[in-house]
Every structure is written in structure tokens, then in C-alpha cells.
Write an enzyme that holds these catalytic residues in place. Sequence first.
Site, PDB file in Angstrom:
ATOM      1  N   GLU A 103      -7.045   4.705   7.557  1.00 50.60           N
ATOM      2  CA  GLU A 103      -6.867   6.134   7.240  1.00 50.60           C
ATOM      3  C   GLU A 103      -8.107   6.693   6.544  1.00 50.60           C
ATOM      4  OE1 GLU A 103      -3.024   5.713   5.311  1.00 50.60           O
ATOM      5  OE2 GLU A 103      -2.222   5.129   7.260  1.00 50.60           O
ATOM      6  N   HIS A 161      -9.673   1.107   4.592  1.00 54.60           N
ATOM      7  CA  HIS A 161      -8.400   1.313   5.292  1.00 54.60           C
ATOM      8  C   HIS A 161      -8.623   2.270   6.464  1.00 54.60           C
ATOM      9  CE1 HIS A 161      -4.361   2.643   6.215  1.00 54.60           C
ATOM     10  NE2 HIS A 161      -3.947   1.516   5.656  1.00 54.60           N
ATOM     11  N   GLY A 164       2.782  -1.062   4.315  1.00 54.13           N
ATOM     12  CA  GLY A 164       2.769   0.351   3.951  1.00 54.13           C
ATOM     13  C   GLY A 164       4.185   0.844   3.705  1.00 54.13           C
ATOM     14  N   GLY A 165       4.783   1.463   4.717  1.00 60.45           N
ATOM     15  CA  GLY A 165       6.097   2.104   4.596  1.00 60.45           C
ATOM     16  C   GLY A 165       7.145   1.254   3.905  1.00 60.45           C
ATOM     17  N   SER A 167       3.242  -1.834  10.333  1.00 58.82           N
ATOM     18  CA  SER A 167       4.695  -1.849  10.529  1.00 58.82           C
ATOM     19  C   SER A 167       5.341  -3.193  10.229  1.00 58.82           C
ATOM     20  CB  SER A 167       5.053  -1.378  11.944  1.00 58.82           C
ATOM     21  OG  SER A 167       4.609  -0.041  12.145  1.00 58.82           O
ATOM     22  N   GLY A 211       2.206   2.544  10.692  1.00 54.31           N
ATOM     23  CA  GLY A 211       3.125   3.663  10.524  1.00 54.31           C
ATOM     24  C   GLY A 211       3.791   4.106  11.822  1.00 54.31           C
ATOM     25  N   ASN A 214       0.859  -1.186   0.000  1.00 50.95           N
ATOM     26  CA  ASN A 214       0.000   0.000   0.000  1.00 50.95           C
ATOM     27  C   ASN A 214       0.897   1.238   0.000  1.00 50.95           C
ATOM     28  OD1 ASN A 214      -1.774   2.076   0.536  1.00 50.95           O
ATOM     29  ND2 ASN A 214      -2.283   1.398   2.624  1.00 50.95           N
ATOM     30  N   TRP A 215       1.000   1.870  -1.161  1.00 51.68           N
ATOM     31  CA  TRP A 215       1.933   2.999  -1.292  1.00 51.68           C
ATOM     32  C   TRP A 215       1.418   4.280  -0.646  1.00 51.68           C
ATOM     33  CZ3 TRP A 215       4.423   3.212  -6.863  1.00 51.68           C
ATOM     34  CH2 TRP A 215       5.044   1.982  -7.130  1.00 51.68           C
ATOM     35  N   LYS A 216       0.138   4.313  -0.341  1.00 49.51           N
ATOM     36  CA  LYS A 216      -0.487   5.537   0.205  1.00 49.51           C
ATOM     37  C   LYS A 216      -0.228   6.723  -0.742  1.00 49.51           C
ATOM     38  CE  LYS A 216      -0.214   3.392   4.667  1.00 49.51           C
ATOM     39  NZ  LYS A 216      -0.223   3.479   6.110  1.00 49.51           N
TER      40      LYS A 216
HETATM   41  P1  PGA Z   1       2.679   0.516   7.624  1.00 46.60           P
HETATM   42  O1  PGA Z   1       1.218   0.664   6.928  1.00 46.60           O
HETATM   43  O2  PGA Z   1       3.269  -0.768   7.110  1.00 46.60           O
HETATM   44  O3  PGA Z   1       3.439   1.725   7.176  1.00 46.60           O
HETATM   45  O4  PGA Z   1       2.442   0.474   9.095  1.00 46.60           O
HETATM   46  C1  PGA Z   1       0.365  -0.428   6.758  1.00 46.60           C
HETATM   47  C2  PGA Z   1      -0.925   0.014   6.123  1.00 46.60           C
HETATM   48  O5  PGA Z   1      -1.413   1.105   6.448  1.00 46.60           O
HETATM   49  O6  PGA Z   1      -1.496  -0.693   5.268  1.00 46.60           O
END
Ligand code: PGA
Length: 262
Positions: free
Chosen positions: A102, A100, A238-239, A217, A178, A14-16
Site C-alpha cells: 500500500e 508495504h 491485516g484484516g 488474507s 484484503g 498490521n492494523w493499517k
Molecule cells: P490482509 O492484509 O490480511 O487484510 O489481506 C495483509 C497485509 O496487508 O499486511
Amino acid sequence: MQKREQRKPMVAGNWKMNASREAAQALITAIQQGATAFTAIDIAIFPSFVHLPLAEHLLKNTAIAWGAQNMYLGTAGAFTGEVSGAMLVDYGCQYVLIGHSERRALFHEDLTMVAAKLKAALEAKLKPILCLGETLAEREANQTENVIGMQLQSAIDAVGIHAFNQIVVAYEPVWAIGTGLTATPEQAQSVHAFIRKIFAQHDVVVANSMRILYGGSVKADNATGLFGMADIDGALVGGASLDAKSFLAICQAAEQTEIAME
Ligand code: PGA
């Protein structure tokens, strides 16, 4: 180790809201080249909408799938700023992230909206990755199972249990996204087992074949411990998905764990 019957692990990135056009091109190319060795897992990336044509161009006829991080209801109409499922399918998307945390927290997507989007994604013939998770306050108040149960129930009510043959679930504790704080493999496994139990109350076959990814994470150094758990079928990253080396190392951990279980 016992084999996870019927469930092929998946690693999703997930590149956001990240990556310039140039960076997206370099990242997709590096992931595509590095991933050719993996045969035991599914890999998918979720770049921003604007990078989807690039993903289609670079990943068409490869084993890597792509999808969007969000979508809106219906196929077309006066919804300024929104993108429909039909448009995503037009650009070769197989998957779409729905709900998600967010989106739920920053863009006020409530249970009703998430359920409607889940339904719309299925109607567009996309495979949704339905994201669920509790906040830190909810975990500390011992509300984790209640919150996850509610999120699941509203989704099941909206689309019916058999639609989950097409849906991937991602458990992402909000406090681990995150933040660098990961759920321990045991903490994650306990929620994954709870999720599968809820599905099994409706349909055991669906429950046993449904993939439940962990997110929050995930990094190369914690991935193997998570993937070794009976009900963890991969990760939503994500990250660490913004760096080809890190993302491929997580894919490698999933591949190795799966091969060791065969
Ligand atoms: P993260 O994000 O790996 O940066 O914690 C995961 C996500 O939001 O899908």
C-alpha cells in the site's frame, strides 16, 4: 514433519489505518491476555502511530512486541507529517514495516525509497519487516520471480546481505491483500523457496536463519495449511488482526504447527 532449524515463527498484526483509541485499547488488552499461553512463537502488532504510546503502556514487559507501519529517513528535521525511526524507538518499538504494497502503490514509494527506509530503520536499531509482492497482472504475465527478485536485489544492494540477520521478509502477493483471495500453501511456498534461494546465493547461513512471513488474507481457517510449509515462518495479518479472536486463532495455529514440528 521436519523442524525449521533456527527460525522461530512470527505472527504480526498490521492494523493499517484502523481503530479508535477505545477500540485499540480493547484489542491490545484482549490480545495480550489471550497470548500468554503461547511460548513457541513471536507476536508483534503494528497499530497506527497515534496508538503506539498505548501499545507501549499496555505491552511493556510482556512477550508481545509492537512496531510502526512506516517511518521516514533521518532522525529529525523539516519533514512535515513524518515520523523518524528514533521516535519509534523512543516509544519502545522493536519493529517497523518497510515497503508495504500500500505504501508502494498509494504513496509512490519506489525501490530507491524503500531501500533508503530499510537502511534508515537499521540505523535506528529497528528490525524492519520488508514487504515484497507481485500484482495480479505481473503474476499473470509470469513476472512473479522477476518482480520479487528486483525488489530483493535493491534491498540487498542497499544494506548488504548480513544486515538481513536483523530483517524479517514478508511475501505479500498484492492480489491477495484484503481481497479474500489467498495464495494456496503451494503457491506461497514456491515463492518463499525462491526468496530463500536468492539469499542463499549470497549467504547460506543468513538464508537459513531468516524468517519469511506470508501475508494476504490470512485467516484462522487457512493459517494451518500455510504454516505447515517448509519455508513459511509465520504471517503478516491485516484484516483478521483487528479481531482479537481471529488474531489469536492464527497465533494458535502457528504455535501448534511449531510444536508439532519439534
Ligand atoms: P490482509 O492484509 O490480511 O487484510 O489481506 C495483509 C497485509 O496487508 O499486511
